[in-house]
Design an enzyme around this catalytic site. Sequence first.
Site, PDB file in Angstrom:
ATOM      1  CD  GLU A   1      -5.204  -2.548   1.934  1.00 19.20           C
ATOM      2  OE1 GLU A   1      -5.540  -1.989   0.861  1.00 19.20           O
ATOM      3  OE2 GLU A   1      -4.704  -1.960   2.890  1.00 19.20           O
TER       4      GLU A   1
ATOM      5  CE  LYS B   1     -13.828  13.049  11.387  1.00 21.83           C
ATOM      6  NZ  LYS B   1     -12.490  13.098  10.829  1.00 21.83           N
TER       7      LYS B   1
ATOM      8  CD1 TRP C   1     -18.427  13.218   9.912  1.00 21.76           C
ATOM      9  CD2 TRP C   1     -19.135  11.315   8.967  1.00 21.76           C
ATOM     10  NE1 TRP C   1     -17.960  12.176  10.665  1.00 21.76           N
ATOM     11  CE2 TRP C   1     -18.375  11.005  10.117  1.00 21.76           C
ATOM     12  CE3 TRP C   1     -19.674  10.288   8.209  1.00 21.76           C
ATOM     13  CZ2 TRP C   1     -18.139   9.691  10.520  1.00 21.76           C
ATOM     14  CZ3 TRP C   1     -19.442   8.969   8.606  1.00 21.76           C
ATOM     15  CH2 TRP C   1     -18.683   8.685   9.745  1.00 21.76           C
TER      16      TRP C   1
ATOM     17  CB  THR D   1      -0.892   0.038   1.257  1.00 24.93           C
ATOM     18  OG1 THR D   1      -0.031   0.086   2.393  1.00 24.93           O
ATOM     19  CG2 THR D   1      -1.774  -1.188   1.340  1.00 24.93           C
TER      20      THR D   1
HETATM   21  P1  ADP Z   1      -3.660   3.650  -0.913  1.00 31.68           P
HETATM   22  O1  ADP Z   1      -4.587   3.060   0.096  1.00 31.68           O
HETATM   23  O2  ADP Z   1      -2.279   3.395  -0.613  1.00 31.68           O
HETATM   24  O3  ADP Z   1      -3.999   5.069  -1.325  1.00 31.68           O
HETATM   25  P2  ADP Z   1      -5.100   2.155  -2.793  1.00 31.68           P
HETATM   26  O4  ADP Z   1      -4.933   2.219  -4.259  1.00 31.68           O
HETATM   27  O5  ADP Z   1      -5.207   0.843  -2.167  1.00 31.68           O
HETATM   28  O6  ADP Z   1      -3.878   2.873  -2.265  1.00 31.68           O
HETATM   29  O7  ADP Z   1      -6.290   3.114  -2.353  1.00 31.68           O
HETATM   30  C1  ADP Z   1      -7.533   2.629  -1.986  1.00 31.68           C
HETATM   31  C2  ADP Z   1      -8.437   3.779  -1.637  1.00 31.68           C
HETATM   32  O8  ADP Z   1      -8.594   4.643  -2.765  1.00 31.68           O
HETATM   33  C3  ADP Z   1      -9.830   3.373  -1.264  1.00 31.68           C
HETATM   34  O9  ADP Z   1      -9.911   2.966   0.073  1.00 31.68           O
HETATM   35  C4  ADP Z   1     -10.617   4.646  -1.546  1.00 31.68           C
HETATM   36  O10 ADP Z   1     -10.522   5.551  -0.462  1.00 31.68           O
HETATM   37  C5  ADP Z   1      -9.886   5.236  -2.714  1.00 31.68           C
HETATM   38  N1  ADP Z   1     -10.606   4.931  -3.955  1.00 31.68           N
HETATM   39  C6  ADP Z   1     -10.371   3.928  -4.835  1.00 31.68           C
HETATM   40  N2  ADP Z   1     -11.231   3.982  -5.870  1.00 31.68           N
HETATM   41  C7  ADP Z   1     -12.048   5.038  -5.641  1.00 31.68           C
HETATM   42  C8  ADP Z   1     -13.162   5.630  -6.335  1.00 31.68           C
HETATM   43  N3  ADP Z   1     -13.601   5.160  -7.498  1.00 31.68           N
HETATM   44  N4  ADP Z   1     -13.748   6.706  -5.763  1.00 31.68           N
HETATM   45  C9  ADP Z   1     -13.319   7.212  -4.600  1.00 31.68           C
HETATM   46  N5  ADP Z   1     -12.284   6.707  -3.901  1.00 31.68           N
HETATM   47  C10 ADP Z   1     -11.656   5.635  -4.410  1.00 31.68           C
END
Ligand code: ADP
Length: 539
Positions: free
Chosen positions: A330, A439, A444, A186
């Site tokens: 993940e 917040k 929210w 990650t």
């Molecule tokens: P990192 O967690 O290291 O940024 P990831 O690629 O695993 O890398 O990121 C996952 C996160 O990206 C998700 O938990 C979400 O918050 C965000 N995310 C992924 N796709 C979308 C989407 N289509 N719209 C909004 N947020 C997204």
Amino acid sequence: MRSTMMDVPLLVSSVLRHAAQYHGETEVVSRTVEGPIHRTTYAETWRRTQRLANALAGRGLHIGDRVGTLAWNGYRHLEIYYAAAGAGYVCHTVNPRLFPEQIVFIINHAADKVLFIEPSFVDLLQTISDKLTTVEAVVVMTDAAHMPVSWTLSGLLCYEALLAEQPEQFEWPVLDENEAAGLCYTSGTTGDPKGVLYSHRSMVLHAIAVCLPDVFALSACSTVMPVVPMFHVNAWGLPYAAAMVGAKLVLPGPKLDGASLHELMTAEDVTVTAGVPTIWMGLLDWVEAQGQTFGRLQRVGVGGSACPPVMFQRFRDQGVDVVHAWGMTETSPVGLVNRPKAGDGARSAVDEAAFSAKQGRPIFGMEFRVVDAAGNEVPHDGVASGLMLVRGPWVAAGYYNAERGVDDAGSSWFETGDVVNMDSRGYVQIVDRSKDVIKSGGEWISSIDLENIALSHPSIQEAAVVGRPDERWTERPLLVVVRRPNSNANEDELLAHYEGKVARWWVPDSVVFVEELPRTATGKLLKTRIRELYGPEPR
Ligand code: ADP
């Protein structure tokens, strides 16, 4: 009672074998780091993958050893994907855009034994090589003519020389499908990066899901260009999915600017592509400014961050369908995909925009729950929000070599860290990451919603909304924007743009104009940095 069915494991090597046997003539086209466009086929890729697997086995690697890559999307990276995993090792893709210290941390944590790098990363390697504690061999992904001048003295190996001395037949091991095949960290926006170890089974099942009609709808008639890097969650499974169905694969290498992507996309008749919104903004701007078209492109997958409704509209105006999807490192990554259901019918422009802002509905294999702080499911009314939990055969049960190991996590629910709502038809909308949600006065505010509205203003190129500490309200939204060239929209005009689109108390308190916004190595807004830079004190 046991079934009478064969117990054939789901293995990554079987995917490329299938492509070579039944789609052997289908092309794999790459823009190379060296410059020229390279053309090969699945049959040739399979032959070279066997040579590479022999080379890896000849270095005395053991089953489960990690093989690292620092590489762009290209045919050699594809060969490493299949050779490393297929031979029983673990293909560990490292993001070359990370800071050098993070790269060192990740390679040492993964204990990579062999490292494959593009020739353009030799300088980077030299600055970190004395800190890499486990790497025994570094292979430069090029031929002898493009190796660094002093390579014979430096101990670097040449990829093509390595392959040339190997036989074209490899005895692929019949592995347990739950063995690790890939490793991806990650990005570590909240602490040290964590490693997710994908299994052969999870990769193959996820790739099948990616091909489905309501996901990327891949077939032997598709030409697929993963713009999302192969180091970013396995390019969302596309290098496996394309081979599985025999789709032509187009790999854009290091050139991800609008002009280069457009050139390759139209020259190769790409029909499906996928990547993060930042990349598409660049491409859309270029195509519109040049008065060009997208050629045969039918679908563009958008994920990694929210796809602003205005981006949907701009693609749609060009006759390209947007597939908005949600995922995480993940979750392999695909979990939610925004496709209409039968009977949806035509929507008004307003309803269409609202629909397109949603991340979509769960695909088969992924179970979702949305819960409040006490762990109770919130109503699926499209309004009530809560934390999203997921479960499924391609969701991580734990992290590699971490305190929370795979064994103690089992198959309980995985907490995504995303705050979402779900409507009665199963469509999920990401309100925010729990750490980014604003917040205000006990309620929210979704920074994603406020960013999408800013982006719908014609003068705005990039937008970020962060919470700024506030004595009375806890936090108040602050809008930070990059204007389009030659536009001079001011604060009043931008704040007036929110009127009638959100509740009055959602409207940002003020606007900061900047030249650029900090982004993570995968192109996402770096909210922690934006808060540091602009959040603390009112201007
Ligand atoms: P990192 O967690 O290291 O940024 P990831 O690629 O695993 O890398 O990121 C996952 C996160 O990206 C998700 O938990 C979400 O918050 C965000 N995310 C992924 N796709 C979308 C989407 N289509 N719209 C909004 N947020 C997204």
